[in-house]
Design a protein around this motif. Structure first.
Motif: not given
Length: 126
Positions: A74-82
């Motif tokens: 659902s929220n790809t931003m934190p996973l993508g940044i990490a």
């Protein structure tokens, strides 16, 4: 083909069939030793760098595209940044690790290479 090109090609082919003297054999051994020193560092650098770039690209893809939604995230931003930061760190450390592998290999083979190169130089001076 002009005359110089023809002569060059003939000489190049001709040298493949001539017997090698001791100096040429030593030079071939020196080239092989040099390749033996550099090959592990190069293989590591290319492989690790490629993997790091793929990981960094995966992180960028999670941030900038909707591929995460298709994967059910659902929220790809934190996973993508990490993921991107991990790939970036791997990319940054690739060169120092490559240099350390290369320098340790150079230390290991330095005596052999220097001895062989001195022998080649001495034979050429005769």
């Amino acid at each position: 083909m002009n005359r110089n090109d023809t002569e060059f090609m003939v000489q190049k082919i001709r040298t493949q069939y001539m017997e090698k003297n001791a100096s040429q054999k030593n030079l071939d051994m020196l080239r092989e030793l040099d390749a033996e020193v550099k090959r592990p560092a190069n293989v590591f650098g290319y492989a690790f760098g490629s993997i790091a770039a793929i990981i960094m690209g995966a992180g960028m893809s999670l941030v900038m595209t909707d591929i995460g939604a298709q994967l059910g995230i659902s929220n790809t931003m934190p996973l993508g940044i990490a993921t991107g930061v991990v790939g970036l760190i791997m990319t940054i450390i690739n060169y120092p690790v490559y240099k350390s592998i290369l320098s340790s290999r150079k230390e290991k083979y330095a005596d052999k290479i220097l001895e062989l190169s001195e022998r080649i130089i001495a034979e050429e001076e005769k």
